[in-house]
Design a protein around this motif. Structure first.
Motif, short mmCIF file in Angstrom:
data_model
loop_
_atom_site.label_atom_id
_atom_site.label_comp_id
_atom_site.label_asym_id
_atom_site.label_seq_id
_atom_site.Cartn_x
_atom_site.Cartn_y
_atom_site.Cartn_z
N GLY A 17 2.18 -18.29 54.46
CA GLY A 17 1.18 -19.36 54.79
C GLY A 17 0.08 -18.79 54.90
O GLY A 17 -0.32 -17.66 55.18
N PHE A 18 -1.05 -19.87 54.78
CA PHE A 18 -2.45 -19.45 54.84
C PHE A 18 -3.06 -18.41 54.02
O PHE A 18 -3.69 -17.66 54.40
N GLY A 19 -2.36 -18.26 52.59
CA GLY A 19 -2.77 -17.35 51.78
C GLY A 19 -2.12 -15.90 52.02
O GLY A 19 -2.67 -15.01 51.38
N SER A 20 -1.32 -15.63 52.96
CA SER A 20 -0.87 -14.43 53.00
C SER A 20 0.52 -14.26 52.66
O SER A 20 1.33 -15.20 52.55
N SER A 21 1.06 -13.15 52.07
CA SER A 21 2.26 -12.84 51.77
C SER A 21 2.83 -11.41 52.22
O SER A 21 1.94 -10.66 52.47
N VAL A 22 4.10 -11.12 51.99
CA VAL A 22 4.86 -10.02 52.23
C VAL A 22 5.72 -9.75 50.74
O VAL A 22 6.27 -10.49 50.40
N CYS A 33 11.56 2.29 48.96
CA CYS A 33 11.16 1.15 49.07
C CYS A 33 9.72 0.81 49.96
O CYS A 33 9.72 1.70 50.88
N TYR A 34 8.63 -0.02 49.63
CA TYR A 34 7.55 -0.08 50.27
C TYR A 34 7.05 -1.44 50.69
O TYR A 34 7.84 -2.39 49.91
N LEU A 35 6.54 -1.60 51.81
CA LEU A 35 6.12 -3.14 52.16
C LEU A 35 4.53 -3.23 52.03
O LEU A 35 3.87 -2.42 52.43
N TRP A 36 4.45 -4.11 51.15
CA TRP A 36 3.17 -4.68 50.84
C TRP A 36 2.84 -6.18 51.52
O TRP A 36 3.47 -6.89 51.45
N ARG A 37 1.65 -6.14 52.37
CA ARG A 37 1.40 -7.30 53.21
C ARG A 37 -0.11 -7.59 52.86
O ARG A 37 -0.92 -6.64 52.93
N SER A 38 -0.19 -8.62 52.54
CA SER A 38 -1.73 -9.20 51.93
C SER A 38 -2.00 -10.46 52.66
O SER A 38 -1.03 -11.47 52.82
N GLY A 39 -3.14 -10.70 52.79
CA GLY A 39 -3.83 -12.03 53.76
C GLY A 39 -5.17 -12.08 53.18
O GLY A 39 -5.98 -11.13 53.69
N GLY A 40 -5.73 -13.06 52.64
CA GLY A 40 -7.07 -13.14 52.31
C GLY A 40 -7.56 -12.23 51.53
O GLY A 40 -7.05 -11.88 50.44
#
Length: 61
Positions: A17-22, A33-40
């Motif tokens: 939500g609000f433009g963020s994702s995982v 495996c890698y975790l990518w978290r983005s927001g704005g």
């Protein structure tokens, strides 16, 4: 590695939500495996760790 082979592949994506994702990315050579978290305009990448503190490795490779 052939030219068309990709080193990383997306195995999971979830909108927060609000433009963020995982996203979970897998290294096709090592299985890690890698975790990518983005927001704005920001983002972060880290190895995905299991309960034992070791990197999650996909055994299907």
């Amino acid at each position: 590695m052939a030219r068309n082979d990709k080193r990383f592949e997306k195995v999971h994506s979830q909108s927060m939500g609000f433009g963020s994702s995982v996203e979970i990315l897998r290294d096709t050579q090592t299985g890690v495996c890698y975790l990518w978290r983005s927001g704005g305009y920001a983002g972060g990448l880290t190895a995905l760790l299991g309960a034992d503190g070791k990197p999650v490795v996909d055994p299907s490779l």
